[in-house]
Design a protein around this motif. Structure first.
Motif, PDB file in Angstrom:
ATOM      1  N   ARG A  67      30.648 -33.672 -80.925  1.00 20.95           N
ATOM      2  CA  ARG A  67      31.397 -34.830 -80.402  1.00 20.95           C
ATOM      3  C   ARG A  67      30.702 -35.410 -79.176  1.00 20.95           C
ATOM      4  O   ARG A  67      30.570 -36.625 -79.039  1.00 20.95           O
ATOM      5  CB  ARG A  67      32.834 -34.427 -80.042  1.00 20.95           C
ATOM      6  N   ASP A  68      30.237 -34.525 -78.274  1.00 16.09           N
ATOM      7  CA  ASP A  68      29.511 -34.981 -77.080  1.00 16.09           C
ATOM      8  C   ASP A  68      28.235 -35.714 -77.477  1.00 16.09           C
ATOM      9  O   ASP A  68      27.894 -36.744 -76.887  1.00 16.09           O
ATOM     10  CB  ASP A  68      29.156 -33.795 -76.169  1.00 16.09           C
ATOM     11  N   ARG A 128      26.429 -43.210 -79.039  1.00 15.34           N
ATOM     12  CA  ARG A 128      27.152 -44.477 -78.838  1.00 15.34           C
ATOM     13  C   ARG A 128      26.773 -45.120 -77.497  1.00 15.34           C
ATOM     14  O   ARG A 128      26.500 -46.318 -77.413  1.00 15.34           O
ATOM     15  CB  ARG A 128      28.659 -44.229 -78.923  1.00 15.34           C
ATOM     16  N   ARG A 177      29.000 -39.120 -78.809  1.00 11.05           N
ATOM     17  CA  ARG A 177      29.282 -39.999 -77.668  1.00 11.05           C
ATOM     18  C   ARG A 177      27.981 -40.467 -77.011  1.00 11.05           C
ATOM     19  O   ARG A 177      27.819 -41.634 -76.683  1.00 11.05           O
ATOM     20  CB  ARG A 177      30.150 -39.258 -76.645  1.00 11.05           C
TER      21      ARG A 177
END
Length: 201
Positions: A125-126, A132, A129
């Motif tokens: 997830r990190d 993005r 991110r």
């Protein structure tokens, strides 16, 4: 020992060795990430300092109406923007590779039933991110680069003021990236500490 007992002991030793190898690989990966974070922070500081220097030179050339200095500033700005775009593309590619690595690791841990699956999902997830954020940063820089290319050579006050604004936007992007990389460094150091704690138990 009978054959069954020997096989059981061998399989336990192999499993323990594989687990230790996995822990060692993860610790090495975390160390590499900490080193990479530090490199990126140094690069960010240098990039921001160079852009601030360009801004000072731009202001002096504009105040003195010095055409030669202004052309030098525009050349240097163009070189810096090109380098920033290349660096941003490289970081985006590295971030995408990290997502792929974390995805493989999460699948492997889940399939093997290891307890690191939740950590792998959090890391992934990190990393998503980070991709993005890097995409947004690259997009903003590309937009600035396109607009700057239309302003180069113009000496109209409105165009010069817009050029100055775009330089300050590049500086702001660099500072924002530095803050994000410092946050990433804190997170990666925390993971390294967790690895050490987990190893003790």
């Amino acid at each position: 020992m009978n054959r069954l007992s020997s096989a059981l002991v061998a399989s336990l030793l192999f499993a323990g060795g594989a687990h230790a190898q996995g822990w060692h690989n993860e610790r090495e990966q975390d160390r590499r990430e900490v080193r990479q974070d530090k490199r990126e922070i140094r690069d960010d500081r240098r990039d921001v300092a160079e852009l601030e220097n360009v801004l000072e030179r731009f202001d002096r050339a504009y105040a003195r109406r010095d055409e030669g200095d202004m052309r030098d500033v525009e050349r240097r700005l163009r070189d810096l923007v090109r380098a920033e775009l290349d660096e941003s593309r490289n970081e985006l590619a590295a971030d995408k590779a990290e997502v792929r690595r974390e995805t493989r690791e999460a699948r492997s841990d889940r399939w093997q039933g290891r307890g690191e699956y939740a950590d792998d999902r959090r890391d992934r997830r990190d990393d998503i991110r980070d991709v993005r954020v890097e995409k947004n940063s690259l997009s903003a820089r590309m937009s600035i680069a396109r607009e700057l290319s239309t302003l180069v050579g113009s000496r109209r006050p409105s165009d010069l003021n817009r050029t100055r604004t775009l330089i300050t936007q590049l500086i702001d992007l660099g500072r924002q990236e530095m803050r994000q990389n410092k946050q990433e460094l804190r997170e990666d150091r925390q993971e390294l500490r967790e690895d050490r704690r987990n190893r003790r138990y």
